[in-house]
Motif scaffolding. Structure first.
Motif, PDB file in Angstrom:
ATOM      1  N   UNK A  46       0.802  -1.221   0.000  1.00  0.00           N
ATOM      2  CA  UNK A  46       0.000   0.000   0.000  1.00  0.00           C
ATOM      3  C   UNK A  46       0.833   1.269   0.000  1.00  0.00           C
ATOM      4  N   UNK A  47       1.837   1.380   0.891  1.00  0.00           N
ATOM      5  CA  UNK A  47       2.673   2.580   0.862  1.00  0.00           C
ATOM      6  C   UNK A  47       3.397   2.764  -0.466  1.00  0.00           C
ATOM      7  N   UNK A  48       3.849   1.660  -1.056  1.00  0.00           N
ATOM      8  CA  UNK A  48       4.539   1.754  -2.345  1.00  0.00           C
ATOM      9  C   UNK A  48       3.596   2.214  -3.447  1.00  0.00           C
ATOM     10  N   UNK A  49       2.363   1.729  -3.416  1.00  0.00           N
ATOM     11  CA  UNK A  49       1.385   2.159  -4.418  1.00  0.00           C
ATOM     12  C   UNK A  49       1.092   3.642  -4.301  1.00  0.00           C
ATOM     13  N   UNK A  50       1.045   4.155  -3.084  1.00  0.00           N
ATOM     14  CA  UNK A  50       0.769   5.582  -2.893  1.00  0.00           C
ATOM     15  C   UNK A  50       1.917   6.446  -3.395  1.00  0.00           C
ATOM     16  N   UNK A  51       3.130   5.886  -3.477  1.00  0.00           N
ATOM     17  CA  UNK A  51       4.281   6.644  -3.959  1.00  0.00           C
ATOM     18  C   UNK A  51       4.232   6.862  -5.461  1.00  0.00           C
ATOM     19  N   UNK A  52       3.293   6.234  -6.150  1.00  0.00           N
ATOM     20  CA  UNK A  52       3.177   6.403  -7.592  1.00  0.00           C
ATOM     21  C   UNK A  52       2.892   7.849  -7.956  1.00  0.00           C
ATOM     22  N   UNK A  53       2.122   8.532  -7.114  1.00  0.00           N
ATOM     23  CA  UNK A  53       1.774   9.935  -7.324  1.00  0.00           C
ATOM     24  C   UNK A  53       2.336  10.716  -6.134  1.00  0.00           C
ATOM     25  N   UNK A  54       3.274  11.632  -6.355  1.00  0.00           N
ATOM     26  CA  UNK A  54       3.908  12.340  -5.220  1.00  0.00           C
ATOM     27  C   UNK A  54       2.912  13.005  -4.279  1.00  0.00           C
ATOM     28  N   UNK A  55       1.887  13.666  -4.819  1.00  0.00           N
ATOM     29  CA  UNK A  55       0.919  14.333  -3.951  1.00  0.00           C
ATOM     30  C   UNK A  55       0.048  13.341  -3.191  1.00  0.00           C
ATOM     31  N   UNK A  56      -0.143  12.159  -3.740  1.00  0.00           N
ATOM     32  CA  UNK A  56      -0.899  11.127  -3.028  1.00  0.00           C
ATOM     33  C   UNK A  56      -0.132  10.677  -1.796  1.00  0.00           C
ATOM     34  N   UNK A  57       1.156  10.546  -1.912  1.00  0.00           N
ATOM     35  CA  UNK A  57       1.964  10.105  -0.782  1.00  0.00           C
ATOM     36  C   UNK A  57       2.145  11.211   0.248  1.00  0.00           C
TER      37      UNK A  57
END
Length: 586
Positions: free
Chosen positions: A365-376
């Motif tokens: 999950x954390x890695x998937x959120x890193x796909x979009x900088x603003x999402x992370x």
């Protein structure tokens, strides 16, 4: 504009015949009559017109900056990097832990200027009660007021020259423009005053933010006020950091919190998730939220937060190529989805994603959120894998429990004997996953009769029976920090022993985990029995009873029930939304 002001002046003149008659007697009256409209215009421009390019003309809407926010921003100290390109600002002085003790900062997102401003307690009033210096459109109404000669004795015996005066009260409520000709009272009546009143036109976002500010206020007041009574459940006891504030916050959430679920995307990757596995909370939450009529809204203008309904578990199952070690297909899917909703709706770009949230119980999950900088960096990430060493930020992210529902239900899992009927001191059974469990087994497997530590249970021994017979249930992290054993212990009335580094337990913004669990650093595993034996029987009984009380916050129900795990997840998101303020200056 010139014509309008002439008409206003003529209307005033018609009611002031004696004044206008005296005016025409003088040789300079004609010249002054022509100058008055020009002077009025210059007066309005000097009073109302900011020296910036934002101001176009009086007929256009004006962007006003709140003075209270500006002063607060100048005194705020940076603490780190909460949002991309934006400094983290200090928390209000009277509530150093944020709303409900949450360790977060109240911030303003100004998308237009790409800046953030702190909101101090002085700004904790509704935008609907703030001065017109706040950022919003305004309209100007002009009306004429008469002044009696008796109220202006100071105007007597002055020279005949034209003076334009302007006054504005501190709240910005009105601007007074006096068309004054200071003359002898014997020759003239005192001239009229034109009052320009600002009338705020509030946007839907401003009204929504106003309701959140009021919610923050009542929650803050509840901390020291009387306990609100609830016919179904009233939080109480040391299991909560502040039960009164939590209860008031929960009631405010029930009253007004709204979630908009983006409808874009198709199952199985979107609007879908597992319901019968260790990642069951992904599918359970997505399903319950989309079926919910209390919190879900179809009108995005009424939403406090926006949900991105993709399942990381489903992305791993259907998009990731097994054993390829190539994460790019998952990454690209998340990027594409955010691009779709950000191009179709204005809400992502308005807040840079800060009022959006995703949910994942998968390790990736954390890695998937890193796909979009603003999402992370900006969005609220609801994660089982709440590891601060891997970027989990308790300020804005939410830790929620990992629950292994092999059947999709909790039937048969809940309940256990009282504290006095648990003969085993401590119990654990599990494989060698991650770096912590080998240390635990090395020190305690088959080493002590009071410590039932196993890699594999003996044949015929029930895992859940062992949980119910044990005083303490050992919950070490595996490859990731979260473990379903924590909820399994709570379900069976066993005091959980958390052995982990960098783990933020679920709902720790509300729950005081130290009151009903034991936290043991990895470095102290060799002293595990000594630590448990040092807890007095009386203290253990108190802790065990508290475990039973907090169990309702981890129970899975369909349909959801008040204060259960579904509502606690929503409440955690609600708290994070309370601690930001979005401003639309587009």
């Amino acid at each position: 504009m010139l014509c309008k002001l002439k008409n206003i002046y003529n209307m005033v003149n018609s009611n002031k015949k004696s004044w206008s008659a005296c005016w025409t007697r003088t040789s300079s009256s004609t010249l002054l009559l022509l100058m008055i409209p020009l002077v009025v215009i210059s007066g309005f421009v000097s009073v109302l017109g900011p020296k910036s390019s934002n101001w176009v003309s009086m007929s256009n809407f004006t962007k006003w900056n709140s003075s209270s926010l500006t002063s607060s921003s100048s005194s705020a100290a940076a603490e780190g990097d909460l949002l991309k390109g934006i400094s983290v600002l200090s928390t209000p002085n009277d509530d150093h832990n944020g709303v409900l003790g949450l360790r977060s900062n109240l911030v303003v997102l100004d998308n237009k200027n790409n800046v953030e401003e702190a909101i101090t307690t002085s700004a904790y009033e509704s935008p609907l009660n703030q001065s017109s210096s706040s950022s919003s459109p305004l309209t100007i109404n002009i009306e004429a007021d008469d002044l009696s000669p008796s109220s202006h004795q100071e105007h007597q015996n002055t020279t005949k020259e034209e003076i334009i005066t302007s006054n504005s009260d501190e709240s910005g409520g009105e601007i007074v423009v006096s068309l004054g000709i200071n003359i002898n009272e014997s020759d003239h009546e005192i001239p009229p005053i034109i009052r320009a009143r600002r009338q705020r036109v509030y946007t839907k976002l401003e009204r929504l933010e106003g309701s959140l500010i009021r919610a923050r206020s009542v929650i803050s007041e509840a901390k020291i006020g009387n306990q609100t009574q609830d016919s179904q459940y009233t939080p109480d006891g040391p299991m909560y950091w502040n039960p009164k504030a939590f209860h008031r916050s929960y009631l405010e959430m029930e009253k007004q919190f709204k979630v908009f679920v983006y409808e874009e995307g198709e199952p199985p990757l979107f609007h879908n998730g597992p319901c019968k596995s260790i990642y069951s909370m992904e599918g359970n939450f997505i399903h319950e939220l989309e079926m919910n009529s209390q919190f879900r809204t179809k009108d995005p203008q009424k939403a406090h937060v926006f949900f991105l309904p993709f399942s990381v578990t489903m992305l791993v199952r259907y998009v990731y190529v097994r054993d390829s070690h190539d994460f790019s297909p998952i990454r690209q899917t998340v990027i594409d989805y955010v691009n779709v909703v950000s191009s179709k709706y204005p809400f992502w770009n308005r807040s840079l994603g800060a009022d959006h949230f995703m949910l994942s119980c998968h390790d990736w999950g954390p890695e998937a959120s890193s796909s979009v900088p603003n999402l992370r960096k900006n969005s609220i990430r609801v994660l089982c894998n709440a590891n601060t060493s891997e970027g989990f930020n308790p300020t804005k992210d939410v830790s929620f429990p990992e629950i292994n529902l092999l059947t999709g239900l909790t039937d048969g899992f809940l309940g256990g004997p009282s504290a006095s009927k648990r003969p085993i001191l401590a119990f654990f059974a599990g494989g060698l996953h991650g770096p912590i469990r080998p240390i635990l087994l090395e020190h305690w497997e088959n080493k002590d009769e009071d410590m039932k530590i196993h890699q594999y249970l003996p044949k015929g021994v029930s895992y859940y029976d062992m949980l119910r017979k044990s005083k303490y249930c050992i919950c070490p992290s595996g490859y990731e920090v979260a473990s379903p054993r924590i909820v399994e212990a709570i379900y069976t009335g066993c005091v959980p022993v958390l052995i982990s580094d960098h783990y933020v337990p679920p709902f720790s913004d509300v729950l005081n985990w130290k009151s009903f669990s034991v936290e043991v650093p990895v470095s102290e595993i060799r002293n595990l029995k000594k630590i448990l034996m040092s807890i007095s029987p009386r203290q253990y009984i108190r802790m065990q009873r508290r475990v039973v009380k907090v169990r309702k916050h981890f129970e899975v129900n369909s349909p959801p029930k008040r204060f259960d795990v579904f509502h606690m997840i929503l409440h955690s998101v609600w708290l994070r939304r309370l601690n930001i303020r979005v401003r639309d200056d587009l």
